[in-house]
Write an enzyme that holds these catalytic residues in place. Structure first.
Site, PDB file in Angstrom:
ATOM      1  N   HIS A 235     -27.278  66.472 -53.530  1.00  6.23           N
ATOM      2  CA  HIS A 235     -28.593  67.246 -53.434  1.00  6.23           C
ATOM      3  C   HIS A 235     -28.272  68.290 -54.445  1.00  6.23           C
ATOM      4  O   HIS A 235     -27.923  69.529 -54.252  1.00  6.23           O
ATOM      5  CB  HIS A 235     -28.754  67.893 -52.041  1.00  6.23           C
ATOM      6  CG  HIS A 235     -29.108  66.840 -51.060  1.00  6.23           C
ATOM      7  ND1 HIS A 235     -30.384  66.659 -50.719  1.00  6.23           N
ATOM      8  CD2 HIS A 235     -28.409  66.232 -50.215  1.00  6.23           C
ATOM      9  CE1 HIS A 235     -30.304  65.920 -49.654  1.00  6.23           C
ATOM     10  NE2 HIS A 235     -29.233  65.603 -49.462  1.00  6.23           N
TER      11      HIS A 235
ATOM     12  N   GLU B 299     -30.489  70.320 -55.599  1.00  2.54           N
ATOM     13  CA  GLU B 299     -31.346  71.413 -55.419  1.00  2.54           C
ATOM     14  C   GLU B 299     -30.470  72.602 -55.057  1.00  2.54           C
ATOM     15  O   GLU B 299     -30.895  73.722 -55.113  1.00  2.54           O
ATOM     16  CB  GLU B 299     -32.404  70.969 -54.817  1.00  2.54           C
ATOM     17  CG  GLU B 299     -32.197  70.861 -53.054  1.00  2.54           C
ATOM     18  CD  GLU B 299     -31.955  69.418 -52.734  1.00  2.54           C
ATOM     19  OE1 GLU B 299     -31.476  68.674 -53.600  1.00  2.54           O
ATOM     20  OE2 GLU B 299     -32.338  68.812 -51.550  1.00  2.54           O
TER      21      GLU B 299
ATOM     22  N   CYS C  55     -30.918  61.769 -52.836  1.00  3.40           N
ATOM     23  CA  CYS C  55     -30.178  61.337 -51.614  1.00  3.40           C
ATOM     24  C   CYS C  55     -30.831  59.916 -51.081  1.00  3.40           C
ATOM     25  O   CYS C  55     -30.952  59.028 -51.394  1.00  3.40           O
ATOM     26  CB  CYS C  55     -30.045  62.453 -50.770  1.00  3.40           C
ATOM     27  SG  CYS C  55     -28.700  62.101 -49.399  1.00  3.40           S
TER      28      CYS C  55
HETATM   29  N1  GLN Z   1     -30.957  59.285 -44.319  1.00  9.24           N
HETATM   30  C1  GLN Z   1     -29.968  58.973 -45.449  1.00  9.24           C
HETATM   31  C2  GLN Z   1     -28.450  59.078 -45.216  1.00  9.24           C
HETATM   32  O1  GLN Z   1     -28.123  59.534 -44.173  1.00  9.24           O
HETATM   33  C3  GLN Z   1     -30.033  59.925 -46.620  1.00  9.24           C
HETATM   34  C4  GLN Z   1     -29.808  61.551 -46.139  1.00  9.24           C
HETATM   35  C5  GLN Z   1     -30.662  62.379 -47.029  1.00  9.24           C
HETATM   36  O2  GLN Z   1     -31.459  62.177 -47.747  1.00  9.24           O
HETATM   37  N2  GLN Z   1     -30.200  63.639 -46.824  1.00  9.24           N
HETATM   38  O3  GLN Z   1     -27.676  58.647 -46.004  1.00  9.24           O
END
Ligand code: GLN
Length: 562
Positions: free
Chosen positions: A525, A527, A398
């Protein structure tokens, strides 16, 4: 439906969640279908707006629910897919009651905690407990309900009252209360103290609930005399005093319960003996024991913002564990506060700066997990650059993917000011931009959340192979910002490859750097869907690359010899 309620007393942080999910595991091992509900008596509607510094990670479900990290434990332990409604909060309950009140559903009555709020809680539990979560049809046999907090907390009172009523209406055969408590050892004599447990059971009974089981947390196994005393003073049969003493890893807890015949006692209480089988826990036993005896480890540098509280990245840590175990390795996670890598820290905190860089250089791979806000971003960029230039395996999740894009744009494309509009709203080179699916103004629940499909663009990339040549993957998301579709062309010309995109082709989901052994960024994600025994493909890839086994693994896999 049979309910198993798990409450906690004496102190918080007793591992109530792990105890409750372990009870679920043992019952599931007896052939029963198990679901779970976590009650969080706080006022937040969901965990979406809560800081990981304070509360640990925000777990994300398939349906986009942002929930307490305990639901992650349930999903991993029970191998189920929960819904946002499986996490009840005071906020959600009051919201539903107030909505009904505004609609006039209470027909002019005074709306009160009892019966209206308690009825709403009971209805919620009864409705959610029958949602199938294991991929099969029809409701589960048992619903494990974990009541967050400690008995006696003001905010849990309406829940206790609702649960008391539920118990009263479904009866003894269908309701089993397990109270998790602490048995401390004090002083030179080293006596196991039962008084705090006695007090907390008394508190529970004053509220109308009598525990059928005690699950006592202790450092060492409980003495028979301690059990006897607990049984006498707490009004719980001595066969129902369970002991969860310290174990080398949490996978031992279901085994510990099984060894004490907890399953049998619970089944007997719930009148389920006739439909249950003896517990089948071979895989658990193997996994728990394998973990204890692992000799070789692999060093993973985790470069993040919330490194002070490891729970902030709980699912990432678990996913690393699952991947490592699959390769008979022990994960050795080296936490690096991203800001310690930054140039300024060499002046302000030189020791931390030196230590952070030493740790990064000694690691076999680098992982930059998700995160929000600009703190530590410069340090993460340095870590991504270090990994790219030195052929060190890198997995960016992300924010970690966005970091990889910004770093590449700055270093390779020479766009010095390249940035995400999250960190610099006026950047001249916005390579990561706000691409909402929802509202631009409200913070809560406006992100791109939950399971979304990623189409793999070519079978000829590491990710597609790791995902067993599937054409698509469904993984969970939680972000607002994304790679700017307008810069994809120039990034690809310079060597990056976007090998995974969403169905519209506009949202970049997976990037690879083909001139590097393993340099992968994912907007989702992975995970959250990793399970013991079924590690996430990308985490496995990172560990394989870190130990020089990736190529051999992929070749074997392509030949079908794996
Ligand atoms: N801050 C970034 C976004 O909002 C990444 C978010 C995250 O890593 N969950 O896109």
């Amino acid at each position: 439906m049979k309910y198993v309620l798990v409450t906690g007393g004496v102190v918080s942080g007793l591992g109530k969640g792990v105890t409750a999910s372990s009870i679920g595991v043992v019952l599931k091992a007896c052939g029963l279908r198990v679901t779970s509900i976590k009650i969080d008596p706080y006022l937040n509607t969901d965990a979406g707006t809560m800081s990981p510094f304070e509360h640990g990670e925000v777990f994300v479900l398939d349906d986009g629910g942002e929930v307490d990290l305990d639901l992650g434990n349930y999903e991993r332990f029970l191998d189920v897919t929960l819904t946002r409604d499986n996490n009840i909060t005071t906020g959600k309950i009051y919201q539903s009651v107030l909505e009904k009140e505004r609609k006039g559903d209470y027909l002019g009555k005074t709306v009160q905690v009892v019966p209206h709020v308690t009825d709403a809680i009971r209805n919620w539990i009864e409705t959610v407990s029958v949602i199938p979560v294991d991929g099969k049809e029809g409701p589960a046999d048992v619903c494990v309900i974990e009541l967050g907090g400690t008995v006696g907390d003001i905010e849990s009172m309406p829940f206790i009252e609702a649960l008391r009523q539920l118990f009263f209406s479904v009866g003894q055969d269908n309701f089993c209360l397990i109270h998790v408590s602490l048995i401390p050892v004090l002083g030179v004599v080293g006596e196991q103290k039962t008084k705090p447990t006695q007090h907390s059971v008394r508190e529970l009974r004053a509220l109308g609930l009598t525990p059928h089981f005690l699950a006592c947390r202790s450092a060492e196994p409980l003495l028979e005399s301690t059990k006897l005393k607990l049984s006498q003073f707490c009004h719980v049969a001595d066969g129902n005093i369970l002991n969860i003493h310290d174990v080398p890893n949490i996978w031992h807890i279901p085994l510990l319960l099984r060894n004490q015949n907890a399953h049998d006692a619970i089944l007997k209480h719930l009148n389920l003996r006739s439909v249950a089988t003896p517990p089948e826990l071979q895989e658990w036993t193997k996994r728990a024991e394998t973990f204890d005896n692992l000799e070789n480890s692999v060093r993973i540098a985790m470069v993040g913002k919330y490194v002070g509280l490891p729970d902030s990245y709980l699912s990432v840590v678990k996913a690393l564990l699952h991947a490592c175990i699959a390769r008979s390795l022990k994960p050795s996670v080296d936490w690096i506060a991203a800001s310690d890598l930054e140039d300024e820290s060499s002046e302000s905190t030189p020791e931390a700066h030196t230590a952070a860089w030493r740790t990064l250089r000694e690691a076999s791979c680098v992982l930059v997990p998700g995160g929000f806000g600009d703190r530590g971003v410069r340090g993460m960029l340095l870590a991504a650059k270090y990994a790219r230039e030195n052929n060190v395996p890198y997995l960016g999740i992300c924010l970690g993917m966005q970091i990889a894009v910004i770093e590449f744009a700055r270093s390779v494309l020479g766009l010095q000011r390249a940035n995400s509009t999250e960190f610099d709203a006026d950047t001249q080179n916005p390579v990561v931009i706000f691409m909402p699916e929802g509202s631009k103004t409200h913070m809560g629940s406006t992100m791109r959340l939950g399971s979304r499909r990623t189409l793999l663009q070519t079978p000829d990339c590491i990710t597609a192979k790791l995902y067993h040549n599937s054409e698509y993957v469904d993984e969970r998301h939680r972000h607002r910002y994304e790679v700017n579709p307008e810069v994809v062309g120039i990034l690809e010309e310079a060597g990056l490859r976007f090998v995974g995109k969403d169905e519209s082709g506009k949202r970049m989901e997976i990037l690879e750097n083909p001139s590097h052994p393993f340099y992968v960024g994912v907007q989702f994600h992975p995970e959250f869907k990793s399970r013991p025994g079924r590690p996430s493909a990308l985490f496995l890839g990172l560990i394989l690359a870190a130990t020089g086994q990736l190529e051999a693994y992929l070749t074997k896999q392509q030949n079908g010899s794996l």
